[in-house]
Design a protein around this motif. Sequence first.
Motif, PDB file in Angstrom:
ATOM      1  N   SER A 232       0.884  -1.075   0.041  1.00  0.00           N
ATOM      2  CA  SER A 232      -0.103   0.034  -0.055  1.00  0.00           C
ATOM      3  C   SER A 232       0.732   1.430   0.064  1.00  0.00           C
ATOM      4  CB  SER A 232      -1.024   0.116   1.351  1.00  0.00           C
ATOM      5  OG  SER A 232      -1.880  -1.128   1.242  1.00  0.00           O
ATOM      6  N   LYS A 233       1.908   1.109   0.603  1.00  0.00           N
ATOM      7  CA  LYS A 233       2.974   2.472   0.929  1.00  0.00           C
ATOM      8  C   LYS A 233       4.080   1.683   1.340  1.00  0.00           C
ATOM      9  CE  LYS A 233       2.850   7.209   2.220  1.00  0.00           C
ATOM     10  NZ  LYS A 233       2.195   8.106   2.977  1.00  0.00           N
ATOM     11  N   ILE A 234       5.135   1.771   0.586  1.00  0.00           N
ATOM     12  CA  ILE A 234       6.374   0.924   0.584  1.00  0.00           C
ATOM     13  C   ILE A 234       7.204   1.242   1.949  1.00  0.00           C
ATOM     14  CG2 ILE A 234       7.916   2.569  -0.677  1.00  0.00           C
ATOM     15  CD1 ILE A 234       8.190  -0.931  -0.467  1.00  0.00           C
ATOM     16  N   ASN A 235       7.167   2.696   2.509  1.00  0.00           N
ATOM     17  CA  ASN A 235       7.892   2.923   3.692  1.00  0.00           C
ATOM     18  C   ASN A 235       7.094   2.319   4.889  1.00  0.00           C
ATOM     19  OD1 ASN A 235       5.706   4.649   4.074  1.00  0.00           O
ATOM     20  ND2 ASN A 235       7.077   6.545   3.676  1.00  0.00           N
ATOM     21  N   THR A 236       6.178   1.621   4.880  1.00  0.00           N
ATOM     22  CA  THR A 236       5.520   1.158   5.972  1.00  0.00           C
ATOM     23  C   THR A 236       6.132  -0.339   6.418  1.00  0.00           C
ATOM     24  OG1 THR A 236       3.694   0.279   4.717  1.00  0.00           O
ATOM     25  CG2 THR A 236       3.178   2.396   5.741  1.00  0.00           C
ATOM     26  N   VAL A 237       7.166  -0.750   5.327  1.00  0.00           N
ATOM     27  CA  VAL A 237       7.641  -1.918   5.875  1.00  0.00           C
ATOM     28  C   VAL A 237       8.438  -2.090   6.943  1.00  0.00           C
ATOM     29  CG1 VAL A 237       9.839  -1.490   4.421  1.00  0.00           C
ATOM     30  CG2 VAL A 237       9.036  -3.645   4.422  1.00  0.00           C
ATOM     31  N   THR A 238       9.005  -0.675   7.750  1.00  0.00           N
ATOM     32  CA  THR A 238       9.202  -0.708   8.795  1.00  0.00           C
ATOM     33  C   THR A 238       8.731  -1.442  10.119  1.00  0.00           C
ATOM     34  OG1 THR A 238       8.590   1.603   8.805  1.00  0.00           O
ATOM     35  CG2 THR A 238      10.953   1.101   8.178  1.00  0.00           C
ATOM     36  N   ILE A 239       7.494  -1.462   9.876  1.00  0.00           N
ATOM     37  CA  ILE A 239       6.471  -2.220  10.824  1.00  0.00           C
ATOM     38  C   ILE A 239       6.992  -3.448  10.955  1.00  0.00           C
ATOM     39  CG2 ILE A 239       4.746  -2.857   9.296  1.00  0.00           C
ATOM     40  CD1 ILE A 239       3.937  -1.435  12.558  1.00  0.00           C
ATOM     41  N   SER A 240       7.838  -4.045  10.051  1.00  0.00           N
ATOM     42  CA  SER A 240       8.369  -5.430  10.358  1.00  0.00           C
ATOM     43  C   SER A 240       8.936  -5.475  11.670  1.00  0.00           C
ATOM     44  CB  SER A 240       9.122  -5.986   9.167  1.00  0.00           C
ATOM     45  OG  SER A 240      10.031  -4.977   8.986  1.00  0.00           O
ATOM     46  N   LEU A 241       9.851  -4.494  12.067  1.00  0.00           N
ATOM     47  CA  LEU A 241      10.778  -4.456  13.370  1.00  0.00           C
ATOM     48  C   LEU A 241      10.052  -4.813  14.417  1.00  0.00           C
ATOM     49  CD1 LEU A 241      12.703  -1.217  12.445  1.00  0.00           C
ATOM     50  CD2 LEU A 241      13.362  -3.573  11.966  1.00  0.00           C
ATOM     51  N   LEU A 242       8.782  -4.805  14.477  1.00  0.00           N
ATOM     52  CA  LEU A 242       7.953  -5.156  15.597  1.00  0.00           C
ATOM     53  C   LEU A 242       7.860  -6.451  16.172  1.00  0.00           C
ATOM     54  CD1 LEU A 242       4.799  -2.659  15.738  1.00  0.00           C
ATOM     55  CD2 LEU A 242       7.030  -2.249  16.397  1.00  0.00           C
ATOM     56  N   LEU A 243       8.180  -7.526  15.026  1.00  0.00           N
ATOM     57  CA  LEU A 243       8.083  -8.950  15.176  1.00  0.00           C
ATOM     58  C   LEU A 243       9.000  -9.258  16.176  1.00  0.00           C
ATOM     59  CD1 LEU A 243       6.469 -11.348  14.718  1.00  0.00           C
ATOM     60  CD2 LEU A 243       7.958 -11.866  12.860  1.00  0.00           C
ATOM     61  N   PRO A 244      10.515  -8.810  16.201  1.00  0.00           N
ATOM     62  CA  PRO A 244      11.420  -9.070  16.792  1.00  0.00           C
ATOM     63  C   PRO A 244      11.169  -8.603  18.295  1.00  0.00           C
ATOM     64  CG  PRO A 244      12.411  -7.784  15.217  1.00  0.00           C
ATOM     65  CD  PRO A 244      10.970  -8.419  14.710  1.00  0.00           C
TER      66      PRO A 244
END
Length: 384
Positions: A232-244
């Motif tokens: 949807s918006k490429i810069n939201t990929v940083t949400i992946s950091l919440l898993l670790p």
Amino acid sequence: MKRTRIATFLIPIIFLLFLSLGIFFRFRGLFWGEYLYLHPDERFLVWVGSSIESVKTIGEYFNTHLSSLNPHNRGHGFYVYGDFPIIFTRYVSEAIFDFVGWNEITQVGRVLSAIFDLGSVLLIFLVGWKLFNKWVGLLAFAFSAFAVLQIQQAHFFTVDTFATFFTMLALFIAVNIANHRFSDENNQRNIENTRSSTDQEESYKEKFSYPYKKISILSILFGIVVGLAAASKINTVTISLLLPIAFLILWERYPENDPSKKMGYIFRDLVIGGFFALLSFRIFQPYAFEGPGFFGIQLNELWLNNLREISAQSSGKVDFPPALQWARRSFFFSAKNITLWGLGLPLSIVVWLGMLTMGWRILRGEWKEYSLIWFWTVGYFLWQ
């Protein structure tokens, strides 16, 4: 007991009241503007949405250089928004209308934008409830439902409401991972081990069992949602950091005494989450890849060039008129705007005091409750 009964009675009523007002504010005057397309991002997305067309086969969908859903093949050589919102809106529009033009894309896009924003509001309620209690969830629900910035965004067809919904959903899943209770799974494993009659049978079960599969399922869901957010918006990929971070919070409650085993299970679920994030991004952002088939996963050079170009424009290195609004702005420009206009002073005071209070409590050692929402919100805000 009496207070519990009152709370049980009041909470659904207050929830429905806030929900009704949230719906009213988002759908009231939804089609304002008399189709003059005053919002530049919306105007561009409507233009693209009316240019693309649905495909007949999966093969066509993943054929980057021939697909009628790819904006690059329909006269739009520069397209940096996510593929998912525009493709989804086009398919919904075609399901409703016989002819899809600018007005039809606007109508469907704005309705979807309002629906996705309402979904974000509901997720904020669920995150507050999961982390704290129902009353905190209701308060957060009210603040979000009445936030000017969200109401404004809901009245335009842009990718932001789609991206925000999926990032909030990823946050909610991460909160569920961090607060997971293993009691049911442990009991089931104990029952199975008790039923084992021989050492050989126990060894066989240990070898082929899949312990803590609920966490793995949540990791899969997290990965899928991260892929949708990035599509949807490429810069939201940083949400992946919440898993670790979620697994770090979960570490002490993980019911394994052997640290190496514990690390192995967590690493397994991190890999699973990452794999499904990539898979989801491949499916929902198909034209970031060369194709022509599903397994053609080399990145599309034209898409990469578009990202480099928008990055240069945003940095001020390129003399591009729409980017001039960001030139010579102070570091606090965004904070000032969201404080005065996006939220308004009363709500902004609550927001900033809340963020400071959470930060202070994290420093005092109460990091497990607040880390996910605080680090995501503050970190992403400072990065932007």
